[in-house]
Design a protein around this motif. Structure first.
Motif, PDB file in Angstrom:
ATOM      1  N   TRP A  35      12.562   8.047  -5.078  1.00 23.28           N
ATOM      2  CA  TRP A  35      12.037   6.695  -4.891  1.00 23.28           C
ATOM      3  C   TRP A  35      11.613   6.488  -3.442  1.00 23.28           C
ATOM      4  O   TRP A  35      10.537   5.937  -3.166  1.00 23.28           O
ATOM      5  N   TRP A  36      12.466   6.899  -2.509  1.00 21.65           N
ATOM      6  CA  TRP A  36      12.171   6.702  -1.095  1.00 21.65           C
ATOM      7  C   TRP A  36      10.933   7.501  -0.685  1.00 21.65           C
ATOM      8  O   TRP A  36      10.080   6.995   0.058  1.00 21.65           O
ATOM      9  N   GLU A  37      10.814   8.728  -1.167  1.00 26.99           N
ATOM     10  CA  GLU A  37       9.637   9.534  -0.841  1.00 26.99           C
ATOM     11  C   GLU A  37       8.369   8.886  -1.386  1.00 26.99           C
ATOM     12  O   GLU A  37       7.317   8.907  -0.727  1.00 26.99           O
ATOM     13  N   ALA A  38       8.451   8.297  -2.571  1.00 32.26           N
ATOM     14  CA  ALA A  38       7.294   7.613  -3.144  1.00 32.26           C
ATOM     15  C   ALA A  38       6.893   6.424  -2.291  1.00 32.26           C
ATOM     16  O   ALA A  38       5.703   6.217  -1.989  1.00 32.26           O
ATOM     17  N   GLU A  39       7.887   5.632  -1.882  1.00 30.40           N
ATOM     18  CA  GLU A  39       7.610   4.452  -1.052  1.00 30.40           C
ATOM     19  C   GLU A  39       7.118   4.851   0.335  1.00 30.40           C
ATOM     20  O   GLU A  39       6.154   4.271   0.868  1.00 30.40           O
ATOM     21  N   LEU A  40       7.778   5.851   0.913  1.00 31.08           N
ATOM     22  CA  LEU A  40       7.420   6.304   2.257  1.00 31.08           C
ATOM     23  C   LEU A  40       5.997   6.833   2.307  1.00 31.08           C
ATOM     24  O   LEU A  40       5.200   6.461   3.185  1.00 31.08           O
ATOM     25  N   SER A  41       5.656   7.706   1.364  1.00 32.91           N
ATOM     26  CA  SER A  41       4.324   8.314   1.375  1.00 32.91           C
ATOM     27  C   SER A  41       3.241   7.286   1.072  1.00 32.91           C
ATOM     28  O   SER A  41       2.172   7.292   1.691  1.00 32.91           O
ATOM     29  N   LEU A  42       3.514   6.382   0.141  1.00 32.64           N
ATOM     30  CA  LEU A  42       2.522   5.372  -0.208  1.00 32.64           C
ATOM     31  C   LEU A  42       2.251   4.438   0.961  1.00 32.64           C
ATOM     32  O   LEU A  42       1.085   4.162   1.300  1.00 32.64           O
ATOM     33  N   LEU A  43       3.315   3.951   1.599  1.00 32.01           N
ATOM     34  CA  LEU A  43       3.130   3.046   2.741  1.00 32.01           C
ATOM     35  C   LEU A  43       2.442   3.758   3.897  1.00 32.01           C
ATOM     36  O   LEU A  43       1.639   3.151   4.616  1.00 32.01           O
ATOM     37  N   ALA A  44       2.722   5.044   4.083  1.00 34.57           N
ATOM     38  CA  ALA A  44       2.056   5.802   5.144  1.00 34.57           C
ATOM     39  C   ALA A  44       0.556   5.876   4.878  1.00 34.57           C
ATOM     40  O   ALA A  44      -0.263   5.702   5.799  1.00 34.57           O
ATOM     41  N   GLU A  45       0.176   6.099   3.616  1.00 30.86           N
ATOM     42  CA  GLU A  45      -1.242   6.142   3.265  1.00 30.86           C
ATOM     43  C   GLU A  45      -1.905   4.789   3.486  1.00 30.86           C
ATOM     44  O   GLU A  45      -3.103   4.720   3.780  1.00 30.86           O
ATOM     45  N   LEU A  46      -1.106   3.729   3.355  1.00 25.12           N
ATOM     46  CA  LEU A  46      -1.645   2.380   3.540  1.00 25.12           C
ATOM     47  C   LEU A  46      -1.549   1.921   4.988  1.00 25.12           C
ATOM     48  O   LEU A  46      -1.876   0.772   5.311  1.00 25.12           O
ATOM     49  N   GLY A  47      -1.083   2.820   5.874  1.00 21.81           N
ATOM     50  CA  GLY A  47      -1.102   2.532   7.306  1.00 21.81           C
ATOM     51  C   GLY A  47       0.162   1.969   7.898  1.00 21.81           C
ATOM     52  O   GLY A  47       0.138   1.431   9.019  1.00 21.81           O
ATOM     53  N   HIS A  48       1.291   2.097   7.188  1.00 26.66           N
ATOM     54  CA  HIS A  48       2.545   1.566   7.748  1.00 26.66           C
ATOM     55  C   HIS A  48       3.645   2.613   7.653  1.00 26.66           C
ATOM     56  O   HIS A  48       3.827   3.249   6.617  1.00 26.66           O
ATOM     57  N   ARG A  49       4.388   2.764   8.747  1.00 32.54           N
ATOM     58  CA  ARG A  49       5.480   3.737   8.808  1.00 32.54           C
ATOM     59  C   ARG A  49       6.810   3.040   8.530  1.00 32.54           C
ATOM     60  O   ARG A  49       7.150   2.055   9.185  1.00 32.54           O
ATOM     61  N   LEU A  50       7.572   3.556   7.560  1.00 30.33           N
ATOM     62  CA  LEU A  50       8.898   3.029   7.258  1.00 30.33           C
ATOM     63  C   LEU A  50       9.958   3.828   7.997  1.00 30.33           C
ATOM     64  O   LEU A  50       9.730   4.972   8.389  1.00 30.33           O
ATOM     65  N   ASP A  51      11.128   3.221   8.209  1.00 31.64           N
ATOM     66  CA  ASP A  51      12.214   3.925   8.891  1.00 31.64           C
ATOM     67  C   ASP A  51      13.523   3.776   8.105  1.00 31.64           C
ATOM     68  O   ASP A  51      13.540   3.217   6.999  1.00 31.64           O
ATOM     69  N   HIS A  52      14.611   4.279   8.674  1.00 33.46           N
ATOM     70  CA  HIS A  52      15.890   4.295   7.965  1.00 33.46           C
ATOM     71  C   HIS A  52      16.362   2.891   7.608  1.00 33.46           C
ATOM     72  O   HIS A  52      16.969   2.685   6.550  1.00 33.46           O
ATOM     73  N   ALA A  53      16.105   1.933   8.477  1.00 30.14           N
ATOM     74  CA  ALA A  53      16.522   0.559   8.184  1.00 30.14           C
ATOM     75  C   ALA A  53      15.827   0.039   6.933  1.00 30.14           C
ATOM     76  O   ALA A  53      16.420  -0.709   6.143  1.00 30.14           O
ATOM     77  N   ASP A  54      14.575   0.436   6.734  1.00 30.65           N
ATOM     78  CA  ASP A  54      13.865   0.031   5.518  1.00 30.65           C
ATOM     79  C   ASP A  54      14.495   0.667   4.288  1.00 30.65           C
ATOM     80  O   ASP A  54      14.614   0.022   3.243  1.00 30.65           O
ATOM     81  N   ARG A  55      14.933   1.900   4.421  1.00 24.80           N
ATOM     82  CA  ARG A  55      15.571   2.554   3.276  1.00 24.80           C
ATOM     83  C   ARG A  55      16.853   1.843   2.890  1.00 24.80           C
ATOM     84  O   ARG A  55      17.144   1.639   1.715  1.00 24.80           O
ATOM     85  N   GLU A  56      17.641   1.454   3.880  1.00 23.68           N
ATOM     86  CA  GLU A  56      18.879   0.712   3.610  1.00 23.68           C
ATOM     87  C   GLU A  56      18.565  -0.588   2.872  1.00 23.68           C
ATOM     88  O   GLU A  56      19.335  -1.036   2.020  1.00 23.68           O
TER      89      GLU A  56
END
Length: 229
Positions: A35-56
């Motif tokens: 799930w996290w990889e799906a969210e991380l990769s999708l948001l990166a493609e849309l121009g936003h970088r997620l971090d550990h706090a977002d995962r929590e």
């Protein structure tokens, strides 16, 4: 709190464990990283970088909370419905060839069946995702499944677990909920169930009515029966 009518009344004079209600992602199947990889990769493609706090913040769902958080931190000009669909699509691609089970999951499901303990799968994931995962997990292990998009209020509200207990004709206080994330733990406890937590990403501390184990390995029907007065 919503009240649900019992569907299959059990023997109310008996004592102890009546049913086991199991979460899916991170509890029975090792999908939290996916799930996290799906969210991380999708948001990166849309121009936003997620971090550990977002995962929590997003672990354990439900999708509505995940989407609300991601839109808030990213400022993306997307509707919640559209982003939710995109995340589910990305995740579905990642599990197209099956999902890994968590250690001890297969053994526990087999023992529940052998002992005749009713089990239900209660997930915040949407129906389309549950049906994909069941191809690996096996729908025969469960009397039924409850999806996050099939209840008006999903986890952390008690509704999904109250619905599951009612459909089994069980008393919530004589059900054990098995969860891996704080959101699901709060849902099970709010429903009045005993909770066995097997944390996957976020830490969960023991509390009255709550037992914490490192994994499902070694979790037996005898142990679950011991959790219910």
């Amino acid at each position: 709190m919503t009240t649900y009518a019992s569907a299959v009344p059990l023997d109310r004079e008996s004592t102890g464990l009546q049913a086991v209600l199991l979460d899916m992602d991170g509890t029975l199947v090792d999908t939290e990283d996916l799930w996290w990889e799906a969210e991380l990769s999708l948001l990166a493609e849309l121009g936003h970088r997620l971090d550990h706090a977002d995962r929590e913040a997003v672990v354990g769902g439900p999708m509505s909370r995940v989407v609300d958080h991601l839109l808030a931190v990213s400022g993306l000009a997307l509707t919640a419905e559209r982003l939710g669909t995109m995340i589910n699509d990305r995740f579905a691609e990642r599990i197209a060839h099956g999902v890994p089970l968590r250690p001890g999951a297969a053994e526990l499901l087999a023992e529940l069946a052998a002992e005749g303990i009713p089990a239900a799968l209660v997930s915040a994931s949407h129906r389309r995702i549950i049906d994909l995962v069941l191809e690996t997990l096996g729908s025969h292990h469960f009397a039924f499944t409850v999806a996050g998009d099939e209840v008006e209020r999903t986890k952390p509200h008690p509704d999904p677990y109250l619905l599951a207990a009612a459909r089994l004709g069980a008393e919530p206080g004589r059900c054990v909920v098995i969860e891996d994330a704080p959101t699901g733990v709060r849902s099970g406890e709010a429903a009045g169930c005993r909770v066995l937590a097997v944390p996957s990403v976020a830490a969960i501390e023991p509390a009255p009515g709550r037992t914490v184990r490192a994994s499902l390995e070694g979790v037996s029907v005898a142990l679950l029966r011991g959790l219910v007065p």
